[in-house]
Motif scaffolding. Structure first.
Motif, short mmCIF file in Angstrom:
data_model
loop_
_atom_site.label_atom_id
_atom_site.label_comp_id
_atom_site.label_asym_id
_atom_site.label_seq_id
_atom_site.Cartn_x
_atom_site.Cartn_y
_atom_site.Cartn_z
N THR A 63 0.81 -1.23 0.00
CA THR A 63 0.00 0.00 0.00
C THR A 63 0.84 1.27 0.00
O THR A 63 0.32 2.34 -0.29
CB THR A 63 -0.92 0.05 1.24
N GLY A 64 2.12 1.14 0.39
CA GLY A 64 2.96 2.33 0.51
C GLY A 64 2.69 3.11 1.79
O GLY A 64 3.24 4.19 1.99
N SER A 65 1.83 2.56 2.66
CA SER A 65 1.52 3.24 3.93
C SER A 65 2.79 3.43 4.73
O SER A 65 3.69 2.59 4.72
CB SER A 65 0.53 2.40 4.75
N LEU A 66 2.85 4.56 5.44
CA LEU A 66 4.03 4.91 6.23
C LEU A 66 3.72 4.81 7.72
O LEU A 66 2.66 5.24 8.18
CB LEU A 66 4.47 6.34 5.92
N VAL A 67 4.68 4.26 8.46
CA VAL A 67 4.58 4.16 9.91
C VAL A 67 5.87 4.71 10.50
O VAL A 67 6.96 4.42 10.01
CB VAL A 67 4.36 2.70 10.36
N ARG A 68 5.74 5.52 11.55
CA ARG A 68 6.92 6.09 12.21
C ARG A 68 7.30 5.22 13.40
O ARG A 68 6.46 4.82 14.20
CB ARG A 68 6.63 7.51 12.68
N ILE A 69 8.59 4.95 13.53
CA ILE A 69 9.14 4.20 14.66
C ILE A 69 9.39 5.16 15.81
O ILE A 69 9.92 6.26 15.61
CB ILE A 69 10.46 3.50 14.28
N THR A 70 9.00 4.76 17.02
CA THR A 70 9.34 5.52 18.21
C THR A 70 10.05 4.58 19.19
O THR A 70 9.76 3.39 19.23
CB THR A 70 8.11 6.15 18.91
N ALA A 71 10.99 5.14 19.92
CA ALA A 71 11.71 4.37 20.94
C ALA A 71 10.79 4.22 22.14
O ALA A 71 10.44 5.19 22.79
CB ALA A 71 13.00 5.07 21.32
N LYS A 72 10.40 2.99 22.41
CA LYS A 72 9.48 2.69 23.50
C LYS A 72 10.19 2.80 24.85
O LYS A 72 11.27 2.26 25.03
CB LYS A 72 8.95 1.27 23.32
N PRO A 73 9.61 3.51 25.81
CA PRO A 73 10.21 3.54 27.14
C PRO A 73 10.31 2.13 27.71
O PRO A 73 9.38 1.33 27.57
CB PRO A 73 9.24 4.41 27.96
N GLU A 74 11.44 1.84 28.33
CA GLU A 74 11.68 0.51 28.88
C GLU A 74 12.57 0.64 30.11
O GLU A 74 13.20 1.69 30.33
CB GLU A 74 12.35 -0.38 27.83
#
Length: 147
Positions: A63-74
């Protein structure tokens, strides 16, 4: 089902459809099944050795859909020192153990490890147990390996 096969550099203006929060270890996986916060299952099928960074954009293969990666708090250990030389010594000793470490001029950050925590305490640095995004250095050759 979304299958991400391409990584693009961070772009605050990208028309993303969602974000995907991943731990430091999850950001080193190039092939993996994940569940997004809304429950949607997605797949990573990135080139082997790909390490995702906070802000990177993933592209779905169909689809070419875009998703942004975020650094998950851990859970992390944050190391601070009274002097720069004490922080450098702590970084040196952690480097000798080949553990992933986030390095800044003000602190070091690593995954919780009771043996390393004792070693750091013996070096005289202050250690804080926190929940925070963890962004370790990629290493001299750009690869990140968990031990």
């Amino acid at each position: 089902m979304l299958t991400f096969t391409q990584k693009k550099p961070p772009n605050p203006n990208a028309a993303v459809v969602s974000t995907l929060s991943l731990t430091a270890e999850e950001r080193t996986r190039s092939r993996h099944r994940l569940q997004m916060e809304d429950g949607q299952v997605v797949f990573l099928r990135l080139p082997r050795g790909t390490v995702l960074q906070d802000g990177d954009i993933l592209v779905d293969e169909t689809t070419g859909s875009l998703v942004r990666i975020t650094a998950k708090p851990e859970p992390v250990l944050t190391v601070v020192a009274k002097t720069t030389i004490d922080l450098l010594k702590a970084a040196y000793h952690l480097g000798n153990r080949h553990v992933p470490v986030e390095i800044t001029s003000a602190y070091l950050r690593l995954s919780p490890d009771p043996v390393l925590q004792v070693m750091l305490q013996q070096l005289g640095v202050e250690i804080k147990e926190e929940i925070s995004p963890f962004q370790p250095e990629a290493g001299a050759y750009g690869h990140h390996h968990s031990h």
